[in-house]
Design an enzyme around this catalytic site. Structure first.
Site, PDB file in Angstrom:
ATOM      1  CG  HIS A 170      -4.572   5.519  -5.712  1.00 63.48           C
ATOM      2  ND1 HIS A 170      -4.690   5.138  -4.398  1.00 63.48           N
ATOM      3  CD2 HIS A 170      -3.353   6.082  -5.828  1.00 63.48           C
ATOM      4  CE1 HIS A 170      -3.580   5.461  -3.749  1.00 63.48           C
ATOM      5  NE2 HIS A 170      -2.755   6.047  -4.595  1.00 63.48           N
TER       6      HIS A 170
ATOM      7  CG  MET B 200       4.225   4.925  -4.379  1.00 64.87           C
ATOM      8  SD  MET B 200       5.542   5.430  -3.255  1.00 64.87           S
ATOM      9  CE  MET B 200       4.613   6.232  -1.976  1.00 64.87           C
ATOM     10  N   GLY B 201       0.415   1.860  -4.752  1.00 60.54           N
ATOM     11  CA  GLY B 201      -0.492   0.845  -4.200  1.00 60.54           C
ATOM     12  C   GLY B 201      -1.227   1.350  -2.979  1.00 60.54           C
TER      13      GLY B 201
HETATM   14  P1  AMP Z   1       0.579   7.480  -4.323  1.00 52.35           P
HETATM   15  O1  AMP Z   1       0.145   6.059  -4.453  1.00 52.35           O
HETATM   16  O2  AMP Z   1       0.305   8.078  -2.994  1.00 52.35           O
HETATM   17  O3  AMP Z   1       1.986   7.700  -4.809  1.00 52.35           O
HETATM   18  O4  AMP Z   1      -0.339   8.292  -5.310  1.00 52.35           O
HETATM   19  C1  AMP Z   1      -0.463   7.946  -6.661  1.00 52.35           C
HETATM   20  C2  AMP Z   1      -1.197   9.033  -7.393  1.00 52.35           C
HETATM   21  O5  AMP Z   1      -2.482   9.200  -6.820  1.00 52.35           O
HETATM   22  C3  AMP Z   1      -0.502  10.388  -7.284  1.00 52.35           C
HETATM   23  O6  AMP Z   1      -0.583  11.055  -8.529  1.00 52.35           O
HETATM   24  C4  AMP Z   1      -1.287  11.081  -6.229  1.00 52.35           C
HETATM   25  O7  AMP Z   1      -1.244  12.488  -6.325  1.00 52.35           O
HETATM   26  C5  AMP Z   1      -2.672  10.559  -6.510  1.00 52.35           C
HETATM   27  N1  AMP Z   1      -3.521  10.706  -5.332  1.00 52.35           N
HETATM   28  C6  AMP Z   1      -3.228  10.358  -4.056  1.00 52.35           C
HETATM   29  N2  AMP Z   1      -4.232  10.716  -3.224  1.00 52.35           N
HETATM   30  C7  AMP Z   1      -5.180  11.299  -3.998  1.00 52.35           C
HETATM   31  C8  AMP Z   1      -6.458  11.880  -3.730  1.00 52.35           C
HETATM   32  N3  AMP Z   1      -6.960  11.926  -2.497  1.00 52.35           N
HETATM   33  N4  AMP Z   1      -7.160  12.388  -4.766  1.00 52.35           N
HETATM   34  C9  AMP Z   1      -6.662  12.335  -6.025  1.00 52.35           C
HETATM   35  N5  AMP Z   1      -5.459  11.806  -6.344  1.00 52.35           N
HETATM   36  C10 AMP Z   1      -4.734  11.296  -5.342  1.00 52.35           C
END
Ligand code: AMP
Length: 298
Positions: free
Chosen positions: A37, A30-31
Protein backbone atom coordinates in the site's frame (compact mmCIF):
# COMPACT_ATOMS: atom_id res chain seq x y z
CA UNK A 1 -3.04 13.96 9.17
CA UNK A 2 -6.49 15.08 8.21
CA UNK A 3 -9.13 12.34 8.49
CA UNK A 4 -12.31 12.95 6.49
CA UNK A 5 -15.40 10.84 7.06
CA UNK A 6 -17.99 12.26 4.66
CA UNK A 7 -18.21 12.36 0.89
CA UNK A 8 -19.30 16.01 0.89
CA UNK A 9 -16.20 17.05 2.83
CA UNK A 10 -13.92 14.98 0.61
CA UNK A 11 -15.40 16.49 -2.56
CA UNK A 12 -14.93 19.99 -1.09
CA UNK A 13 -11.30 19.22 -0.19
CA UNK A 14 -10.58 17.79 -3.63
CA UNK A 15 -12.12 20.78 -5.42
CA UNK A 16 -10.15 23.20 -3.23
CA UNK A 17 -6.90 21.42 -4.03
CA UNK A 18 -7.65 21.40 -7.74
CA UNK A 19 -8.55 25.12 -7.65
CA UNK A 20 -5.16 25.78 -6.02
CA UNK A 21 -3.41 23.97 -8.88
CA UNK A 22 -2.79 20.62 -7.19
CA UNK A 23 -3.44 17.35 -9.01
CA UNK A 24 -5.42 14.98 -6.78
CA UNK A 25 -4.52 11.30 -6.36
CA UNK A 26 -6.57 8.53 -4.77
CA UNK A 27 -5.19 5.31 -3.28
CA UNK A 28 -8.14 3.06 -2.39
CA UNK A 29 -7.45 0.47 0.33
CA UNK A 30 -9.22 -1.70 2.87
CA UNK A 31 -6.66 -0.83 5.56
CA UNK A 32 -4.37 -3.27 7.42
CA UNK A 33 -1.72 -1.45 5.46
CA UNK A 34 1.65 -2.91 4.46
CA UNK A 35 4.56 -1.91 2.24
CA UNK A 36 2.53 -2.69 -0.90
CA UNK A 37 0.00 0.00 0.00
CA UNK A 38 2.78 2.41 0.97
CA UNK A 39 4.39 1.90 -2.46
CA UNK A 40 1.16 3.16 -4.04
CA UNK A 41 1.23 6.29 -1.86
CA UNK A 42 4.87 6.92 -2.78
CA UNK A 43 4.08 6.51 -6.48
CA UNK A 44 1.22 8.99 -6.16
CA UNK A 45 3.52 11.49 -4.43
CA UNK A 46 5.96 11.37 -7.33
CA UNK A 47 3.67 13.61 -9.36
CA UNK A 48 4.70 17.23 -8.74
CA UNK A 49 2.37 19.12 -6.38
CA UNK A 50 0.12 16.07 -5.98
CA UNK A 51 -2.25 15.85 -3.04
CA UNK A 52 -2.80 12.23 -2.02
CA UNK A 53 -5.96 10.78 -0.49
CA UNK A 54 -5.80 7.27 0.99
CA UNK A 55 -9.22 5.73 1.47
CA UNK A 56 -9.62 3.07 4.13
CA UNK A 57 -12.90 1.19 3.83
CA UNK A 58 -13.59 -2.51 4.30
CA UNK A 59 -16.24 -2.82 1.62
CA UNK A 60 -19.00 -5.25 2.62
CA UNK A 61 -20.30 -5.40 -0.98
CA UNK A 62 -17.24 -7.24 -2.23
CA UNK A 63 -17.33 -10.06 0.35
CA UNK A 64 -19.44 -13.18 -0.15
CA UNK A 65 -21.64 -14.39 2.75
CA UNK A 66 -19.13 -17.13 3.68
CA UNK A 67 -16.08 -14.86 3.35
CA UNK A 68 -13.94 -13.01 5.87
CA UNK A 69 -15.66 -9.57 6.08
CA UNK A 70 -16.20 -9.60 9.83
CA UNK A 71 -12.72 -10.93 10.69
CA UNK A 72 -10.87 -8.91 8.00
CA UNK A 73 -7.95 -7.25 9.86
CA UNK A 74 -8.66 -3.70 11.02
CA UNK A 75 -5.81 -1.61 12.43
CA UNK A 76 -6.76 2.04 11.98
CA UNK A 77 -4.23 3.57 14.41
CA UNK A 78 -1.32 1.76 12.76
CA UNK A 79 -2.70 2.56 9.30
CA UNK A 80 -2.90 6.24 10.13
CA UNK A 81 0.71 6.22 11.35
CA UNK A 82 1.82 4.40 8.18
CA UNK A 83 0.16 6.81 5.73
CA UNK A 84 1.39 9.80 7.75
CA UNK A 85 4.95 8.47 7.53
CA UNK A 86 4.49 7.82 3.82
CA UNK A 87 3.53 11.47 3.29
CA UNK A 88 -0.13 11.18 2.22
CA UNK A 89 -2.26 14.29 2.79
CA UNK A 90 -5.67 12.96 3.79
CA UNK A 91 -7.28 9.74 4.93
CA UNK A 92 -10.85 9.13 3.84
CA UNK A 93 -12.51 6.81 6.34
CA UNK A 94 -16.24 6.64 5.64
CA UNK A 95 -18.73 4.55 7.58
CA UNK A 96 -20.72 1.84 5.80
CA UNK A 97 -23.77 4.15 6.00
CA UNK A 98 -21.86 6.99 4.36
CA UNK A 99 -20.88 4.75 1.46
CA UNK A 100 -24.20 2.91 1.23
CA UNK A 101 -26.95 5.11 2.67
CA UNK A 102 -30.51 3.83 2.90
CA UNK A 103 -31.92 3.55 -0.61
CA UNK A 104 -28.56 2.86 -2.26
CA UNK A 105 -29.36 0.36 -5.01
CA UNK A 106 -26.89 0.85 -7.88
CA UNK A 107 -24.52 -1.99 -8.74
CA UNK A 108 -21.80 -1.67 -11.37
CA UNK A 109 -21.62 -4.81 -13.52
CA UNK A 110 -18.54 -4.74 -15.67
CA UNK A 111 -19.28 -7.80 -17.82
CA UNK A 112 -17.27 -10.76 -19.12
CA UNK A 113 -13.87 -10.03 -17.57
CA UNK A 114 -15.49 -9.85 -14.13
CA UNK A 115 -17.05 -13.29 -14.51
CA UNK A 116 -13.92 -15.38 -14.97
CA UNK A 117 -11.43 -16.82 -12.42
CA UNK A 118 -11.77 -14.62 -9.30
CA UNK A 119 -15.26 -13.66 -10.47
CA UNK A 120 -16.21 -17.30 -10.79
CA UNK A 121 -14.65 -18.23 -7.44
CA UNK A 122 -16.19 -15.22 -5.68
CA UNK A 123 -19.63 -14.49 -7.20
CA UNK A 124 -20.51 -10.80 -6.87
CA UNK A 125 -16.99 -9.85 -5.79
CA UNK A 126 -16.13 -7.64 -8.75
CA UNK A 127 -19.58 -6.06 -8.79
CA UNK A 128 -18.83 -5.00 -5.21
CA UNK A 129 -15.37 -3.77 -6.15
CA UNK A 130 -16.54 -1.81 -9.21
CA UNK A 131 -19.42 -0.27 -7.25
CA UNK A 132 -17.24 0.91 -4.36
CA UNK A 133 -14.51 2.21 -6.67
CA UNK A 134 -17.06 4.13 -8.74
CA UNK A 135 -18.37 5.76 -5.57
CA UNK A 136 -14.85 6.46 -4.24
CA UNK A 137 -13.97 8.13 -7.55
CA UNK A 138 -17.10 10.26 -7.24
CA UNK A 139 -16.16 11.15 -3.67
CA UNK A 140 -12.48 11.97 -4.25
CA UNK A 141 -12.76 13.35 -7.82
CA UNK A 142 -9.10 12.38 -8.43
CA UNK A 143 -7.00 13.01 -11.52
CA UNK A 144 -5.28 9.69 -10.94
CA UNK A 145 -6.09 6.57 -8.94
CA UNK A 146 -3.45 4.00 -7.98
CA UNK A 147 -3.94 0.23 -7.84
CA UNK A 148 -1.64 -2.78 -7.35
CA UNK A 149 -0.88 -5.31 -10.05
CA UNK A 150 -1.12 -7.82 -7.19
CA UNK A 151 -4.89 -7.81 -7.81
CA UNK A 152 -4.48 -8.07 -11.57
CA UNK A 153 -8.07 -8.93 -12.43
CA UNK A 154 -9.35 -6.12 -10.21
CA UNK A 155 -7.09 -3.71 -12.10
CA UNK A 156 -8.46 -4.93 -15.44
CA UNK A 157 -12.05 -4.66 -14.18
CA UNK A 158 -11.47 -1.09 -13.00
CA UNK A 159 -9.79 -0.05 -16.25
CA UNK A 160 -12.75 -1.53 -18.14
CA UNK A 161 -15.26 0.34 -15.97
CA UNK A 162 -13.44 3.68 -16.27
CA UNK A 163 -13.17 3.30 -20.04
CA UNK A 164 -16.74 2.15 -20.55
CA UNK A 165 -18.27 4.80 -18.29
CA UNK A 166 -15.90 7.53 -19.57
CA UNK A 167 -14.90 8.38 -16.00
CA UNK A 168 -12.27 11.14 -16.30
CA UNK A 169 -9.50 9.59 -14.21
CA UNK A 170 -6.17 7.99 -15.08
CA UNK A 171 -5.82 4.51 -13.61
CA UNK A 172 -2.22 3.75 -12.65
CA UNK A 173 -1.17 0.11 -12.05
CA UNK A 174 1.89 -0.50 -9.87
CA UNK A 175 4.11 -3.58 -9.42
CA UNK A 176 3.57 -6.13 -6.66
CA UNK A 177 5.67 -5.60 -3.53
CA UNK A 178 7.02 -8.87 -2.08
CA UNK A 179 8.55 -10.21 1.10
CA UNK A 180 12.20 -11.35 1.01
CA UNK A 181 11.14 -14.92 0.17
CA UNK A 182 8.95 -13.70 -2.69
CA UNK A 183 5.54 -13.96 -0.99
CA UNK A 184 3.35 -11.13 -2.30
CA UNK A 185 2.45 -8.77 0.53
CA UNK A 186 -1.21 -9.00 1.47
CA UNK A 187 -3.33 -7.98 4.43
CA UNK A 188 -4.53 -11.60 4.48
CA UNK A 189 -0.97 -12.82 5.19
CA UNK A 190 -1.81 -11.84 8.79
CA UNK A 191 -4.03 -14.93 8.94
CA UNK A 192 -1.06 -17.25 8.39
CA UNK A 193 0.44 -19.23 11.25
CA UNK A 194 4.10 -20.30 11.06
CA UNK A 195 3.45 -23.52 9.10
CA UNK A 196 1.20 -21.86 6.55
CA UNK A 197 3.58 -18.90 6.24
CA UNK A 198 6.31 -21.43 5.38
CA UNK A 199 4.15 -23.01 2.67
CA UNK A 200 2.81 -19.76 1.17
CA UNK A 201 5.87 -18.90 -1.02
CA UNK A 202 4.92 -21.92 -3.16
CA UNK A 203 2.69 -19.43 -5.03
CA UNK A 204 5.62 -17.30 -6.15
CA UNK A 205 7.71 -20.42 -6.81
CA UNK A 206 5.00 -21.68 -9.16
CA UNK A 207 4.99 -18.35 -11.02
CA UNK A 208 8.79 -18.49 -11.18
CA UNK A 209 8.60 -22.00 -12.65
CA UNK A 210 6.27 -20.75 -15.41
CA UNK A 211 8.69 -17.90 -16.16
CA UNK A 212 11.64 -20.31 -16.26
CA UNK A 213 9.87 -22.70 -18.64
CA UNK A 214 8.83 -19.79 -20.85
CA UNK A 215 12.44 -18.67 -20.95
CA UNK A 216 13.40 -22.22 -21.96
CA UNK A 217 11.12 -21.82 -24.98
CA UNK A 218 7.93 -23.52 -23.76
CA UNK A 219 4.94 -21.85 -25.40
CA UNK A 220 2.22 -24.39 -24.59
CA UNK A 221 -0.26 -22.94 -22.13
CA UNK A 222 -1.27 -26.29 -20.65
CA UNK A 223 2.38 -27.21 -20.06
CA UNK A 224 2.98 -24.00 -18.12
CA UNK A 225 -0.24 -24.51 -16.15
CA UNK A 226 0.62 -28.12 -15.31
CA UNK A 227 4.06 -27.08 -14.08
CA UNK A 228 2.60 -24.40 -11.81
CA UNK A 229 0.03 -26.82 -10.43
CA UNK A 230 2.75 -29.36 -9.73
CA UNK A 231 4.84 -26.89 -7.70
CA UNK A 232 1.78 -25.99 -5.64
CA UNK A 233 0.69 -29.59 -5.11
CA UNK A 234 4.19 -30.57 -4.01
CA UNK A 235 3.94 -27.89 -1.33
CA UNK A 236 0.58 -29.26 -0.21
CA UNK A 237 -1.33 -26.35 -1.73
CA UNK A 238 -3.57 -27.65 -4.53
CA UNK A 239 -4.61 -24.43 -6.29
CA UNK A 240 -8.16 -23.23 -6.91
CA UNK A 241 -6.73 -22.22 -10.25
CA UNK A 242 -3.30 -21.90 -11.82
CA UNK A 243 -3.80 -20.47 -15.29
CA UNK A 244 -2.10 -18.56 -18.05
CA UNK A 245 -4.45 -15.95 -19.49
CA UNK A 246 -4.66 -12.75 -21.50
CA UNK A 247 -4.58 -9.85 -19.02
CA UNK A 248 -7.26 -7.89 -20.91
CA UNK A 249 -9.87 -10.62 -21.20
CA UNK A 250 -8.72 -13.05 -18.49
CA UNK A 251 -9.50 -15.65 -21.14
CA UNK A 252 -7.23 -17.86 -23.29
CA UNK A 253 -4.01 -16.06 -24.24
CA UNK A 254 -3.08 -15.41 -27.84
CA UNK A 255 0.35 -15.33 -29.50
CA UNK A 256 1.80 -11.85 -29.82
CA UNK A 257 -0.02 -10.48 -26.76
CA UNK A 258 1.12 -10.50 -23.11
CA UNK A 259 0.60 -13.74 -21.18
CA UNK A 260 -0.20 -13.50 -17.50
CA UNK A 261 0.14 -16.41 -15.04
CA UNK A 262 -2.48 -16.20 -12.27
CA UNK A 263 -2.86 -18.35 -9.17
CA UNK A 264 -5.34 -18.67 -6.31
CA UNK A 265 -4.79 -21.12 -3.47
CA UNK A 266 -6.09 -21.66 -0.01
CA UNK A 267 -3.27 -21.57 2.54
CA UNK A 268 -4.69 -22.61 5.89
CA UNK A 269 -7.22 -19.94 6.89
CA UNK A 270 -6.25 -17.56 4.06
CA UNK A 271 -7.12 -17.52 0.39
CA UNK A 272 -4.12 -16.05 -1.42
CA UNK A 273 -3.73 -14.84 -5.02
CA UNK A 274 -0.67 -13.90 -7.02
CA UNK A 275 0.25 -13.31 -10.65
CA UNK A 276 3.16 -12.51 -12.95
CA UNK A 277 3.82 -11.75 -16.59
CA UNK A 278 5.11 -15.03 -17.99
CA UNK A 279 7.82 -13.35 -20.06
CA UNK A 280 9.02 -10.92 -17.36
CA UNK A 281 11.64 -13.16 -15.77
CA UNK A 282 11.48 -11.00 -12.63
CA UNK A 283 10.77 -13.92 -10.28
CA UNK A 284 13.37 -16.38 -11.52
CA UNK A 285 15.32 -16.12 -8.26
CA UNK A 286 12.39 -17.88 -6.57
CA UNK A 287 12.40 -20.86 -8.93
CA UNK A 288 12.06 -24.13 -7.02
CA UNK A 289 15.26 -26.04 -6.45
CA UNK A 290 15.30 -29.09 -8.73
CA UNK A 291 17.26 -32.09 -7.53
CA UNK A 292 19.55 -33.01 -10.39
CA UNK A 293 21.07 -36.51 -10.60
CA UNK A 294 24.48 -35.29 -9.46
CA UNK A 295 23.00 -33.49 -6.46
CA UNK A 296 21.19 -36.66 -5.39
CA UNK A 297 24.34 -38.79 -5.89
CA UNK A 298 26.44 -36.71 -3.46
P1 AMP B 1 -6.50 -3.90 -0.42
O1 AMP B 1 -6.34 -3.08 0.81
O2 AMP B 1 -6.05 -5.30 -0.28
O3 AMP B 1 -7.86 -3.75 -1.04
O4 AMP B 1 -5.50 -3.28 -1.47
C1 AMP B 1 -5.50 -1.92 -1.79
C2 AMP B 1 -4.62 -1.67 -2.97
O5 AMP B 1 -3.30 -2.09 -2.67
C3 AMP B 1 -5.05 -2.48 -4.20
O6 AMP B 1 -4.90 -1.68 -5.36
C4 AMP B 1 -4.10 -3.62 -4.20
O7 AMP B 1 -3.89 -4.19 -5.47
C5 AMP B 1 -2.85 -2.96 -3.68
N1 AMP B 1 -1.93 -3.95 -3.13
C6 AMP B 1 -2.22 -4.95 -2.27
N2 AMP B 1 -1.13 -5.72 -2.05
C7 AMP B 1 -0.13 -5.18 -2.79
C8 AMP B 1 1.25 -5.52 -2.99
N3 AMP B 1 1.81 -6.56 -2.38
N4 AMP B 1 1.98 -4.75 -3.82
C9 AMP B 1 1.42 -3.68 -4.44
N5 AMP B 1 0.13 -3.32 -4.30
C10 AMP B 1 -0.63 -4.06 -3.48
Amino acid sequence: MKVIETIAQLQAQSRAWRAAGHPVALVPTMGALHAGHVSLVRAALEEPRARVIVSIFVNPLQFGPAEDFSRYPRSFADDLAAVTRAGAHTVFRPSVDEMYPPGFETRVNVGAVANRLEGEARPGHFEGVATVVARLLGAAIPDRAYFGQKDAQQLTVIRRMVTDLAIPVEIVGRPTVREGDGLAMSSRNRYLGAGDRGRAPALVRALAEAQALYQDGIRTVTELETAMRQVLEEAGLPPEYARVIDPDSFDTPVAGRPWLAVIAARVGPARLIDNAAVDAGNLLAFRPVHHSASAVAV
